[in-house]
Design a protein around this motif. Structure first.
Motif, PDB file in Angstrom:
ATOM      1  N   UNK A  81      -9.545 -32.350 -26.383  1.00  0.00           N
ATOM      2  CA  UNK A  81      -8.208 -32.408 -26.939  1.00  0.00           C
ATOM      3  C   UNK A  81      -7.363 -31.272 -26.370  1.00  0.00           C
ATOM      4  N   UNK A  82      -6.237 -31.637 -25.770  1.00  0.00           N
ATOM      5  CA  UNK A  82      -5.316 -30.653 -25.225  1.00  0.00           C
ATOM      6  C   UNK A  82      -4.083 -30.461 -26.108  1.00  0.00           C
ATOM      7  N   UNK A  83      -3.668 -31.532 -26.769  1.00  0.00           N
ATOM      8  CA  UNK A  83      -2.459 -31.424 -27.583  1.00  0.00           C
ATOM      9  C   UNK A  83      -2.380 -32.578 -28.567  1.00  0.00           C
ATOM     10  N   UNK A  84      -1.861 -32.267 -29.741  1.00  0.00           N
ATOM     11  CA  UNK A  84      -1.400 -33.276 -30.691  1.00  0.00           C
ATOM     12  C   UNK A  84      -0.247 -32.649 -31.470  1.00  0.00           C
ATOM     13  N   UNK A  85       0.075 -33.186 -32.620  1.00  0.00           N
ATOM     14  CA  UNK A  85       1.237 -32.690 -33.352  1.00  0.00           C
ATOM     15  C   UNK A  85       1.068 -31.252 -33.828  1.00  0.00           C
ATOM     16  N   UNK A  86      -0.173 -30.798 -33.961  1.00  0.00           N
ATOM     17  CA  UNK A  86      -0.417 -29.442 -34.490  1.00  0.00           C
ATOM     18  C   UNK A  86      -1.201 -28.553 -33.542  1.00  0.00           C
ATOM     19  N   UNK A  87      -1.751 -29.102 -32.475  1.00  0.00           N
ATOM     20  CA  UNK A  87      -2.662 -28.371 -31.583  1.00  0.00           C
ATOM     21  C   UNK A  87      -2.065 -28.345 -30.182  1.00  0.00           C
ATOM     22  N   UNK A 101      -2.565 -22.768 -18.679  1.00  0.00           N
ATOM     23  CA  UNK A 101      -3.578 -22.081 -17.876  1.00  0.00           C
ATOM     24  C   UNK A 101      -5.000 -22.368 -18.320  1.00  0.00           C
ATOM     25  N   UNK A 102      -5.157 -22.999 -19.485  1.00  0.00           N
ATOM     26  CA  UNK A 102      -6.504 -23.322 -19.970  1.00  0.00           C
ATOM     27  C   UNK A 102      -6.831 -24.813 -19.882  1.00  0.00           C
ATOM     28  N   UNK A 103      -5.972 -25.578 -19.217  1.00  0.00           N
ATOM     29  CA  UNK A 103      -6.189 -27.029 -19.139  1.00  0.00           C
ATOM     30  C   UNK A 103      -6.895 -27.470 -17.862  1.00  0.00           C
ATOM     31  N   UNK A 104      -7.130 -26.556 -16.929  1.00  0.00           N
ATOM     32  CA  UNK A 104      -7.769 -26.869 -15.643  1.00  0.00           C
ATOM     33  C   UNK A 104      -7.012 -27.970 -14.910  1.00  0.00           C
ATOM     34  N   UNK A 105      -5.725 -27.742 -14.781  1.00  0.00           N
ATOM     35  CA  UNK A 105      -4.877 -28.668 -14.030  1.00  0.00           C
ATOM     36  C   UNK A 105      -4.325 -27.954 -12.807  1.00  0.00           C
ATOM     37  N   UNK A 106      -4.032 -28.726 -11.766  1.00  0.00           N
ATOM     38  CA  UNK A 106      -3.309 -28.226 -10.607  1.00  0.00           C
ATOM     39  C   UNK A 106      -1.948 -28.887 -10.574  1.00  0.00           C
TER      40      UNK A 106
END
Length: 349
Positions: free
Chosen positions: A66-72, A77-82
């Motif tokens: 889980x990376x994001x929802x309404x509360x999170x 920098x912590x998602x390991x995306x380029x």
């Protein structure tokens, strides 16, 4: 298993909805292209996946986390995306090698050399960005984004600053490199030709909503909404009426059996290659414009009922404006038909 899953994403700015109920998934190694006009919400969707914007509602998962929802909200920098930006965002005071290694830990020079070699810039690590062509700068941006081995790569209009010829060359090269590295990617563009070439899947956005997602061929030939049909390709719409024999149009009967009552008014989506045009003094139309595109002419034809249609004809079929012509369907293949902006199921398929 999908690398990226977005469920019912919503985002507004100043109470203005920008992304509305967007759901999509991207499988490992797959390239999804988000396509649409300016202001449709595609870049905001990308920024939500990246973590640059916070969700109002919905859910984003990357690699089953889980990376994001309404509360999170997990920071970017912590998602390991380029990320490859529209302007590349290359540091002008750093060499190529320093740019590529910017996001790496110390002592990973071998990885820098590997990535420069991977993008065809082997041996150029000491050069400065101002010594590079636009295409080479694009490769540096790609190498830097791939160097930390991201789970997913996000690309926001990465070719928009290149001239037309280089843009075609780079889209071929970048797709090859992404496939060679097995990288999962989400790519944003407003260029339909680019989207059809780059994407394993294409998602067409309009007004903050995802109108359709599918293979490039399905999106182009089987549009589910009038907007998708109109946005992809040079599309005209013929008025039609459902009859027992098929669809009655200004060009005659289209032999398709639609799931609508007889007498229902519809629209038939046609593209220039769907029509045949021949000189005919007693024909049903007249040429009102001509555009030479090298291998062909694209003619604008005003039908007797006032409808304007376009027809693609081989370059040897050169007709002047004002020529009376007969216009017919080029072949009996099924054409998309729309009622109240939605595609109508065809029982003959």
């Amino acid at each position: 298993m999908s690398t990226v899953i977005c469920r019912n994403l919503h985002k507004s700015f100043d109470n203005l909805p920008v992304v509305q109920d967007v759901s999509l998934s991207v499988a490992p190694g797959e390239i999804l292209v988000l396509l649409g006009p300016s202001g449709c919400g595609k870049t905001t969707t990308l920024r939500l996946i990246a973590g640059f914007e916070r969700l109002d509602d919905g859910r984003i998962e990357i690699n089953n986390q889980l990376m994001a929802d309404a509360t999170h909200h997990v920071p970017p920098e912590k998602r390991r995306i380029g990320i490859v930006f529209q302007d590349y965002a290359i540091f002008p005071h750093l060499s190529l090698a320093q740019n590529v290694g910017f996001g790496l830990k110390r002592g990973q020079s071998a990885r820098v050399d590997e990535m420069l070699n991977f993008v065809g810039l082997d041996g150029l690590g000491e050069r400065m960005p101002h010594q590079l062509s636009g295409g080479q700068q694009q490769r540096v941006a790609l190498a830097r984004a791939l160097a930390p081995q991201p789970i997913v790569l996000l690309l926001d209009e990465p070719f928009s600053n290149l001239d037309a010829a280089l843009r075609v060359e780079m889209r071929q090269e970048v797709r090859r490199l992404l496939k060679a590295s097995g990288t999962t990617a989400v790519f944003v563009t407003h260029d339909q030709e680019e989207a059809l070439f780059m994407g394993d899947l294409v998602g067409v956005m309009n007004g903050g909503r995802l109108e359709q997602v599918g293979s490039p061929e399905a999106i182009f030939h089987q549009p589910r909404s009038r907007f998708v049909a109109e946005f992809l390709g040079q599309t005209d719409f013929l008025p039609g009426q459902v009859t027992k024999q098929g669809v009655q149009t200004p060009l005659g009967i289209l032999p398709q059996t639609l799931l609508l009552p007889n007498g229902t008014a519809i629209e038939v989506a046609i593209r220039p290659d769907d029509l045949q045009v021949l000189p005919d003094d007693a024909g049903n139309g007249r040429i009102v414009s001509r555009q030479f595109v090298g291998i062909a002419f694209v003619y604008g034809v005003r039908l007797n009922d006032g409808t304007l249609v376009h027809s693609w004809q081989p370059h040897e079929n050169s007709f002047v404006e004002g020529t009376a012509v007969s216009v017919h369907f080029a072949s009996p293949h099924s054409l998309p038909c729309f009622h109240q902006n939605h595609v109508v199921p065809d029982k003959s398929r």
